[in-house]
Design a protein around this motif. Structure first.
Motif, PDB file in Angstrom:
ATOM      1  N   ARG A 404     -16.638  -8.355   3.279  1.00  0.00           N
ATOM      2  CA  ARG A 404     -16.163  -7.239   4.089  1.00  0.00           C
ATOM      3  C   ARG A 404     -14.767  -6.758   3.694  1.00  0.00           C
ATOM      4  NH1 ARG A 404     -19.987  -6.875   8.020  1.00  0.00           N
ATOM      5  NH2 ARG A 404     -21.064  -8.798   8.613  1.00  0.00           N
ATOM      6  N   ALA A 405     -14.151  -7.419   2.735  1.00  0.00           N
ATOM      7  CA  ALA A 405     -12.805  -7.028   2.300  1.00  0.00           C
ATOM      8  C   ALA A 405     -12.913  -5.817   1.383  1.00  0.00           C
ATOM      9  CB  ALA A 405     -12.114  -8.189   1.598  1.00  0.00           C
ATOM     10  N   ARG A 406     -12.958  -4.620   1.974  1.00  0.00           N
ATOM     11  CA  ARG A 406     -13.202  -3.401   1.211  1.00  0.00           C
ATOM     12  C   ARG A 406     -12.088  -2.372   1.354  1.00  0.00           C
ATOM     13  NH1 ARG A 406     -18.879  -0.764   1.965  1.00  0.00           N
ATOM     14  NH2 ARG A 406     -18.389  -0.114  -0.171  1.00  0.00           N
ATOM     15  N   PHE A 407     -11.033  -2.698   2.102  1.00  0.00           N
ATOM     16  CA  PHE A 407     -10.033  -1.686   2.431  1.00  0.00           C
ATOM     17  C   PHE A 407      -8.687  -1.998   1.786  1.00  0.00           C
ATOM     18  CE2 PHE A 407     -13.186  -1.641   5.754  1.00  0.00           C
ATOM     19  CZ  PHE A 407     -13.448  -0.290   5.903  1.00  0.00           C
ATOM     20  N   ILE A 408      -7.928  -0.924   1.531  1.00  0.00           N
ATOM     21  CA  ILE A 408      -6.549  -1.071   1.095  1.00  0.00           C
ATOM     22  C   ILE A 408      -5.664  -0.242   2.026  1.00  0.00           C
ATOM     23  CG2 ILE A 408      -7.274  -1.394  -1.303  1.00  0.00           C
ATOM     24  CD1 ILE A 408      -6.071   1.356  -1.921  1.00  0.00           C
ATOM     25  N   GLY A 409      -4.428  -0.630   2.111  1.00  0.00           N
ATOM     26  CA  GLY A 409      -3.457   0.071   2.947  1.00  0.00           C
ATOM     27  C   GLY A 409      -2.117  -0.637   2.792  1.00  0.00           C
ATOM     28  N   PRO A 410      -1.052  -0.130   3.337  1.00  0.00           N
ATOM     29  CA  PRO A 410      -0.988   1.058   4.203  1.00  0.00           C
ATOM     30  C   PRO A 410      -0.757   2.360   3.453  1.00  0.00           C
ATOM     31  CG  PRO A 410       1.138  -0.021   4.170  1.00  0.00           C
ATOM     32  CD  PRO A 410       0.230  -0.863   3.316  1.00  0.00           C
ATOM     33  N   SER A 411      -0.654   2.321   2.117  1.00  0.00           N
ATOM     34  CA  SER A 411      -0.323   3.523   1.335  1.00  0.00           C
ATOM     35  C   SER A 411       0.940   4.182   1.867  1.00  0.00           C
ATOM     36  CB  SER A 411      -1.496   4.514   1.324  1.00  0.00           C
ATOM     37  OG  SER A 411      -2.582   3.981   0.598  1.00  0.00           O
ATOM     38  N   TRP A 412       1.947   3.350   2.100  1.00  0.00           N
ATOM     39  CA  TRP A 412       3.266   3.813   2.562  1.00  0.00           C
ATOM     40  C   TRP A 412       3.839   4.793   1.548  1.00  0.00           C
ATOM     41  CZ3 TRP A 412       4.358   2.109   7.351  1.00  0.00           C
ATOM     42  CH2 TRP A 412       5.638   2.317   7.864  1.00  0.00           C
ATOM     43  N   HIS A 413       4.541   5.826   2.004  1.00  0.00           N
ATOM     44  CA  HIS A 413       4.896   6.913   1.080  1.00  0.00           C
ATOM     45  C   HIS A 413       6.038   6.554   0.140  1.00  0.00           C
ATOM     46  CE1 HIS A 413       8.696   8.266   2.908  1.00  0.00           C
ATOM     47  NE2 HIS A 413       8.756   9.200   1.993  1.00  0.00           N
ATOM     48  N   ASP A 414       6.744   5.438   0.387  1.00  0.00           N
ATOM     49  CA  ASP A 414       7.788   5.020  -0.531  1.00  0.00           C
ATOM     50  C   ASP A 414       7.871   3.498  -0.522  1.00  0.00           C
ATOM     51  OD1 ASP A 414       9.101   4.321   1.819  1.00  0.00           O
ATOM     52  OD2 ASP A 414      10.505   6.006   1.748  1.00  0.00           O
TER      53      ASP A 414
END
Length: 723
Positions: A404-414
């Protein structure tokens, strides 16, 4: 020689004539006796300091026949030729009984045996043969002396490290016609056997419904033609899990196994209300803890995770389905709880291998202060199968949730997110997180809009230091950290320098920097790629253009930054590539704007196989020299203890006739260019130069390369890995 080499291309014919009149013996040995090389210098627009003319072979008559050419010039015939100037292939005299095609075929076979040429490399049939580089240094250049070892760092550059990032919308252009698909597939194949395209950005947060079938069909076609894989962006800001699920379900149905992961949300610190999130009742609340609550609730529902693996966390409630934001901890450097460090202090110095790595760097972390050791590569980097992930993985497997480990994040802008906040997120999402992600852009004031701004070394080093602290925090818990979006400047780049050749040098150098710092991938953002009315963003590597303005006929228009992608991809091509250690001699005078990156690995054909075996060709040492100085060249002496003393190397040159501030029209990569093409393929004769060792010093093989201002060179030679 100096007057000729330093002359502008259009002035070289006159310089050659003046040389022949003033120093006929020296001119006789220069190799300029035939006008063909002078004409080629002009045709390829070789910049001052670089020439394709090569010295006459040793023994060529001079002094009216009473002398013979040597590497030192015209000398009496009885003078012995220095042994150091007689490497195995220095004579460069082909067998006169062979036909040209046979000569080239045998040369390619020799190169393949030495691991210098991918047997399946496209376009090599048109490569020039028997061309040798003149390693004489140029007066007035700085000096850089480096010892380049073959002992690799522990960190591996993952295959297909360098990727692209695209907004939803107009992706269908990549497969609108069969010709367009073939052309764009040719572009993406340059990034590796399975290039990774991240799809999303601001557009994923603005979705009102799942993207059209045409968008997904184009991606599926790229997967089929180019082996592409995808990170698919899902909306989070609207707080609509149903919408996110519809995008996810459609992507799974259309793309299947070509999906690498799903990016949940984009730049939450830049949302309309800035950092925060919705609670279970639908009320908005500010702060990182509330953002994490919404992220967790959504990811948990989409993944089907039923509990948080790895043990109970104080802030998790309802059997792992939700979070109590009041109990989410914040680090000592984040007093206001927005996830951003109130003060940013990162010790140590980043930079090319041997420059200190993560030495002395610390951060707020679970379990105390963490530091690195000096040296090359992402020092202190642990395997992504480290203890944190092993513990989480075991718990997930016990719960039947390992897939179930299919996600990435947080895609912080800097890069200003605190390492502590990143670790809090990693622990919370141990069931559903595949890896962590951030974005990176350079930020400039109005008075900094010139190309040297993006080439500023201190600016890049500071960013790498910040990233390294975040990467160590992620790695401590067994997760990788990906730069999911980046480019030379924010908001589509800056006209006047984001589309210049300087941006190509920045692209290659930044990719080396972040690869060495341990990133799992780096994606250059292209925005929408191209629009019939507005064109594309300034920083786009390959813009979607339209033949004659006909929107039914899209084609790839290559811009200057793309050539930086090619340099990095060639330097890292192969099966198991790692950085090696270098040692800079204190007598060196070239400034920090001259960067040297050394790597070693097994070339391989697919780039997907594991470590070396006895069935693979020899390892190759690759040394990339990037001169970001627009005004001063650098004479580089490379001392290679692990190189083959009886062999030679190859030089791959990257330059632009318009200098660092010029656009892509005059850019040449190994003698080829995309200028004027519409099929996504380089045109012209590939010109990879041979270079012989200048001399040997004990067990070190020494190569000498004069690197002109604002250019880059890649030296490749067979070598043995020293573990």
């Amino acid at each position: 020689m100096k007057a000729y080499v330093n002359a502008a291309p259009q002035d070289r014919s006159a310089a050659a004539e003046a040389w022949a009149a003033s120093a006929p013996d020296e001119y006789a040995c220069s190799g300029l006796g035939s006008a063909s090389c002078i004409e080629e210098d002009a045709a390829t627009r070789a910049p001052p300091g670089l020439s394709f003319c090569r010295p006459a072979p040793p023994g060529t008559p001079c002094r009216g026949g009473g002398g013979a050419c040597t590497p030192a010039g015209c000398a009496p015939r009885q003078r012995a030729q220095p042994q150091a100037w007689q490497p195995q292939a220095q004579t460069q005299q082909p067998d006169q009984q062979q036909q040209p095609d046979q000569q080239q075929t045998q040369q390619q076979r020799r190169r393949r045996r030495r691991g210098l040429l991918d047997a399946s490399a496209p376009g090599d049939a048109g490569a020039s043969a028997g061309r040798w580089y003149d390693e004489r240094f140029v007066d007035g250049y700085g000096y850089l002396k480096l010892k380049v070892g073959t002992k690799p760092s522990k960190a591996r550059i993952l295959p297909n490290f360098l990727g692209t990032s695209h907004e939803w919308g107009r992706l269908y252009e990549y497969a609108r016609t069969g010709e367009a698909l073939e052309a764009f597939a040719a572009i993406f194949r340059e990034l590796g056997p399975n290039p990774v395209l991240r799809i999303g950005g601001r557009s994923q947060e603005l979705l009102k419904a799942a993207p059209s079938d045409g968008e997904f069909e184009a991606l599926r076609a790229l997967s089929s033609k180019a082996g592409a894989r995808f990170i698919i962006g899902l909306p989070l800001e609207p707080n609509d899990p149903g919408l996110a699920k519809s995008v996810m379900d459609k992507a799974d149905a259309k793309l299947g196994g070509s999906i690498l992961s799903f990016g949940l949300g984009n730049e939450p610190d830049m949302w309309d209300r800035r950092i925060g999130g919705y609670d279970a009742k639908g009320d908005w609340k500010s702060g990182f803890a509330n953002y994490l609550t919404q992220f967790h609730r959504t990811a948990n529902a989409l993944s089907g995770c039923t509990r948080v693996p790895g043990g109970a966390l104080p802030w998790v409630k309802d059997g792992g389905a939700d979070i109590d934001p009041s109990k989410v901890p914040s680090g000592a450097s984040d007093a206001d709880g927005d996830g951003v460090a109130d003060t940013l202090e990162f010790g140590g110095a980043a930079g090319p291998v041997g420059g200190g790595g993560d030495a002395g760097r610390t951060y707020d972390a679970w379990g105390g202060s963490v530091g690195g050791a000096a040296g090359g590569g992402p020092v202190g980097a642990r395997s992504l199968g480290g203890s944190g992930r092993r513990l989480a993985g075991a718990a997930a497997a016990a719960a039947g949730e390992g897939s179930r480990a299919r996600f990435i994040g947080p895609s912080w802008h800097d890069l200003k997110l605190t390492p502590f906040s990143l670790q809090t997120m990693a622990r919370t999402g141990a069931c559903y997180l595949k890896e962590l992600s951030v974005h990176y852009y350079s930020y400039f004031g109005a008075d900094q809009a010139h190309v040297q701004t993006i080439l500023d070394e201190s600016r890049l080093r500071d960013s790498v230091a910040r990233f390294s602290a975040l990467r160590m925090a992620a790695t401590d818990l067994g997760l990788g950290l990906r730069i999911a979006e980046t480019n030379s400047a924010v908001n589509g780049g800056r006209a006047g320098f984001s589309e210049t050749f300087g941006a190509a040098l920045w692209t290659a150098d930044a990719a080396f920097e972040f690869a060495r710092a341990g990133a799992t991938g780096m994606h250059l953002h292209w925005g929408v790629g191209g629009d019939p009315e507005r064109g594309g963003p300034a920083y786009v590597g390959v813009q979607t253009n339209y033949m004659g303005g006909d929107t039914s006929k899209p084609y790839p228009s290559v811009h200057a930054p793309w050539y930086g992608y090619l340099l990095f991809s060639e330097a890292t091509r192969g099966d198991y590539v790692r950085f090696t250690y270098t040692e800079r001699d204190p007598s060196s005078s070239c400034e920090s704007s001259v960067k040297v990156w050394s790597l070693i690995g097994d070339p391989g054909r697919s780039g997907n196989t594991g470590p070396a075996s006895n069935m693979l060709p020899p390892s190759t040492l690759r040394v990339a020299v990037i001169n970001k100085d627009a005004d001063r060249g650098c004479n580089v002496e490379l001392r290679l203890p692990g190189a083959d003393p009886k062999g030679h190397a190859e030089l791959h040159w990257l330059w632009n006739s318009g200098g660092v501030a010029g656009d892509g029209v005059g850019v040449m990569w190994r003698g080829q260019t995309y200028a004027g093409t519409t099929d996504g393929r380089l045109t012209g004769q590939r010109d990879i130069l041979n270079i012989a060792p200048a001399f040997q010093d004990g067990g070190e093989v020494v190569y000498k390369v004069a690197v002109p201002p604002g250019t880059a060179a890649l030296l490749v030679t067979a070598a043995k890995i020293k573990e």
